[in-house]
Write a protein that holds these residues in place. Structure first.
Motif, short mmCIF file in Angstrom:
data_model
loop_
_atom_site.label_atom_id
_atom_site.label_comp_id
_atom_site.label_asym_id
_atom_site.label_seq_id
_atom_site.Cartn_x
_atom_site.Cartn_y
_atom_site.Cartn_z
N CYS A 29 92.16 55.10 131.58
CA CYS A 29 92.08 53.54 131.74
C CYS A 29 92.64 52.91 130.54
O CYS A 29 93.00 53.50 129.33
N VAL A 30 93.13 51.87 130.66
CA VAL A 30 93.44 50.67 129.83
C VAL A 30 92.42 50.00 128.91
O VAL A 30 91.68 49.36 129.46
N LYS A 31 92.50 50.34 127.69
CA LYS A 31 91.39 49.82 126.75
C LYS A 31 91.62 48.14 126.24
O LYS A 31 90.75 47.24 126.23
N SER A 32 93.12 48.24 126.07
CA SER A 32 93.34 46.74 125.43
C SER A 32 94.79 46.44 125.98
O SER A 32 95.63 47.31 126.17
N MET A 33 95.30 45.26 126.16
CA MET A 33 96.63 44.78 126.54
C MET A 33 97.02 43.81 125.54
O MET A 33 96.33 42.67 125.59
N ARG A 34 97.99 43.79 124.72
CA ARG A 34 98.63 42.62 124.16
C ARG A 34 99.88 42.24 124.40
O ARG A 34 100.81 42.91 124.52
N SER A 35 100.31 41.00 124.80
CA SER A 35 101.60 40.68 125.38
C SER A 35 102.38 40.42 123.84
O SER A 35 101.85 40.28 122.60
N ILE A 36 103.72 40.83 123.80
CA ILE A 36 104.60 40.76 122.67
C ILE A 36 105.97 40.21 122.81
O ILE A 36 106.55 40.42 124.00
N ASN A 37 106.26 39.64 122.10
CA ASN A 37 107.51 38.72 122.36
C ASN A 37 108.82 39.60 121.80
O ASN A 37 108.51 40.91 121.65
N GLU A 38 110.00 38.99 122.00
CA GLU A 38 111.15 39.80 121.80
C GLU A 38 111.32 40.52 120.44
O GLU A 38 111.70 41.50 120.23
N THR A 39 110.85 39.50 119.28
CA THR A 39 111.09 39.92 118.08
C THR A 39 109.97 41.17 117.78
O THR A 39 110.44 42.19 117.18
N GLY A 40 108.88 41.10 118.36
CA GLY A 40 107.63 42.03 118.39
C GLY A 40 108.10 43.35 118.99
O GLY A 40 107.95 44.57 118.37
N VAL A 41 109.11 43.28 119.93
CA VAL A 41 109.63 44.52 120.68
C VAL A 41 110.43 45.16 119.84
O VAL A 41 110.48 46.40 119.57
N TYR A 42 111.41 44.31 119.08
CA TYR A 42 112.62 44.88 118.30
C TYR A 42 111.84 45.37 117.01
O TYR A 42 112.10 46.67 116.98
N TYR A 43 110.81 45.08 116.39
CA TYR A 43 109.88 45.66 115.30
C TYR A 43 109.35 46.95 115.82
O TYR A 43 109.32 48.13 115.22
N TRP A 44 108.60 46.81 117.10
CA TRP A 44 107.87 48.06 117.36
C TRP A 44 108.82 49.19 117.68
O TRP A 44 108.53 50.27 117.44
N LYS A 45 110.25 48.86 118.38
CA LYS A 45 110.83 50.05 118.50
C LYS A 45 111.54 50.86 117.27
O LYS A 45 111.49 51.85 117.28
N LEU A 46 111.40 49.84 116.27
CA LEU A 46 112.11 50.49 115.01
C LEU A 46 110.83 51.24 114.26
O LEU A 46 110.94 52.19 113.71
N LEU A 47 109.68 50.71 114.47
CA LEU A 47 108.36 51.57 113.82
C LEU A 47 108.17 52.72 114.65
O LEU A 47 107.90 53.90 114.08
N GLU A 48 108.47 52.74 116.00
CA GLU A 48 108.29 54.18 116.90
C GLU A 48 109.36 55.02 116.30
O GLU A 48 109.07 56.24 116.35
N LYS A 49 110.57 54.80 115.84
CA LYS A 49 111.41 55.68 115.07
C LYS A 49 111.02 56.05 113.85
O LYS A 49 111.65 56.98 113.36
N GLY A 50 110.00 55.72 113.23
CA GLY A 50 109.50 56.17 112.02
C GLY A 50 110.17 55.61 110.78
O GLY A 50 110.15 56.30 109.78
N LEU A 51 111.10 54.59 110.90
CA LEU A 51 111.90 54.12 109.89
C LEU A 51 110.91 53.51 108.69
O LEU A 51 109.72 53.02 109.03
N GLU A 52 111.26 53.70 107.50
CA GLU A 52 110.83 53.18 106.26
C GLU A 52 110.80 51.47 106.44
O GLU A 52 111.56 50.88 107.08
N ILE A 53 109.65 50.77 105.99
CA ILE A 53 109.51 49.51 105.75
C ILE A 53 110.83 48.75 105.55
O ILE A 53 111.38 47.84 106.03
N ASP A 54 111.41 49.03 104.44
CA ASP A 54 112.43 48.55 103.80
C ASP A 54 113.68 48.54 104.62
O ASP A 54 114.58 47.50 104.68
N ASP A 55 113.93 49.67 105.48
CA ASP A 55 114.95 49.78 106.23
C ASP A 55 114.80 49.11 107.51
O ASP A 55 115.89 48.64 107.98
N ILE A 56 113.27 48.77 108.07
CA ILE A 56 113.24 47.65 109.06
C ILE A 56 113.65 46.58 108.78
O ILE A 56 114.25 45.68 109.54
N ILE A 57 113.23 46.20 107.39
CA ILE A 57 113.48 44.60 107.16
C ILE A 57 115.09 44.65 106.90
O ILE A 57 115.83 43.47 107.38
#
Length: 92
Positions: A29-57
């Motif tokens: 089942c789904v425990k929680s759901m959170r809406s995310i904007n375009e910038t959040g999606v951009y950051y999330w995809k970079l986080l999923e790649k495992g990039l370093e924080i400085d590289d994401i910035i």
């Protein structure tokens, strides 16, 4: 600062609406759901790649044509909001 994504969280897009869903595989089942904007999606995809924080910035600075003074605090606030929602773990 290091991060670890919650493995139970997935990014889902339905009809141009993106959400972060936390699923419970054992209860199927789904425990929680959170809406995310375009910038959040951009950051999330970079986080999923495992990039370093400085590289994401650096990527955000390049892709959004913004300075580090704007990109870094914005991204750190985003990380903290994800942490506060239980969607990732931050380590100093």
């Amino acid at each position: 600062m290091k991060y670890l994504l919650n493995p139970d969280v997935v990014l889902v897009t339905v009809l141009d609406e993106s959400m972060l869903m936390e699923v419970d595989g054992k209860a199927n089942c789904v425990k929680s759901m959170r809406s995310i904007n375009e910038t959040g999606v951009y950051y999330w995809k970079l986080l999923e790649k495992g990039l370093e924080i400085d590289d994401i910035i650096a990527s955000a600075m390049r892709d959004y044509e913004i300075t580090e003074e704007i990109a870094r605090p914005s991204f750190v606030r985003y990380l903290e909001s994800l942490r506060d929602a239980g969607l990732l773990i931050l380590e100093d």
